[in-house]
Motif scaffolding. Structure first.
Motif: not given
Length: 263
Positions: A50-61
């Motif tokens: 879930t966290t990976v998906i959210v950060f991907q959407r925010l553009g954060v590595d």
């Protein structure tokens, strides 16, 4: 400037700042299956994915690191990590950490006993005189932590706790219901270990980050995107895959992944 535009602009500047310095957000966590764990060299789990998906959407590595929970907390305290996955909210850490308004999940702490030495506890009073296996750095709620009725004995891992339970070195083991069920299945302990009726506490888990420039706005944006994702069929499927409850069906919480003054 409208508030939403301010949030988006500040969050963008935070992401650009990380990128400009060639940096990734450093997130630490302890394996806590089925919420976050590694299997066959692949990180997975309900809260991790879930966290990976959210950060991907925010553009954060993000740079991930698995450590014992007490080490995770030390990394945060020393500034060697930017955040922690699956941490419980602790007012003692409000000066250090920022918590999104939206939790990742909810844990339910229960106790397990060996079937050949049954202790089907229904209340904390039923633990009188017993020894309960615990995990260092975890918060189980004040009634459990402050009680003088029973002894607490830490072990370095959940597997070690269940091993001690089978050997009779502890009378009970406390952990999250789904974590316990996962460990029992992984260790082949079906039919040897059972869950007692007692529910010690329910607590929400978060992705928390250290306070810093732009982090408050990044946390707000993370919460908004997480809440949005939880309404999507993809999250419902992910939750079902790991035995988690969708956010709109989660029970009300009573009370840290994890911190003993803390995963």
């Amino acid at each position: 400037m409208p508030l939403i535009l301010k949030l988006l602009t500040a969050a963008l500047f935070t992401c650009l700042s990380l990128t400009a310095h060639g940096e990734k957000l450093r997130i630490v966590t302890e394996p806590w299956a089925p919420y976050v764990y590694e299997e066959h060299g692949t990180m997975q789990g309900l809260d991790y994915e879930t966290t990976v998906i959210v950060f991907q959407r925010l553009g954060v590595d993000v740079q991930w690191q698995f450590l014992p929970w007490k080490r995770c907390l030390a990394m945060l305290d020393q500034g060697h990590a930017d955040g922690a996955l699956d941490i419980f909210h602790s007012h003692e850490r409000d000066a250090l950490l920022l918590y999104p308004s939206e939790p990742l999940s909810e844990v339910e702490f229960v106790v397990f006993y060996a079937n050949d030495r049954p202790h089907p506890a229904q209340a904390l009073d039923d633990l009188r005189g017993l020894t309960v296996g615990t995990s260092p750095g975890y918060l189980y709620g004040a009634p459990f932590t402050d009680s003088t009725l029973f002894n607490r004995e830490p072990a370095p891992s959940h597997e070690a706790n269940f091993g001690k339970l089978l050997l009779g070195r502890v009378d009970l083991v406390i952990t999250d219901r789904r974590v316990g069920q996962h460990v029992i299945k992984a260790m082949g302990l079906e039919g040897k270990v059972s869950q007692a009726p007692l529910v010690v506490s329910r607590q929400q888990q978060f992705l928390a980050v250290r306070r810093g420039a732009g982090m408050d706005l990044l946390v707000q944006r993370f919460a908004a995107e997480l809440k949005r994702f939880k309404q999507e069929p993809a999250y419902v499927a992910l939750s079902a895959k790991y035995g988690g409850l969708p956010a709109n069906t989660a029970p009300e919480h009573a009370v840290e992944q994890q911190e003993s003054g803390a995963p």
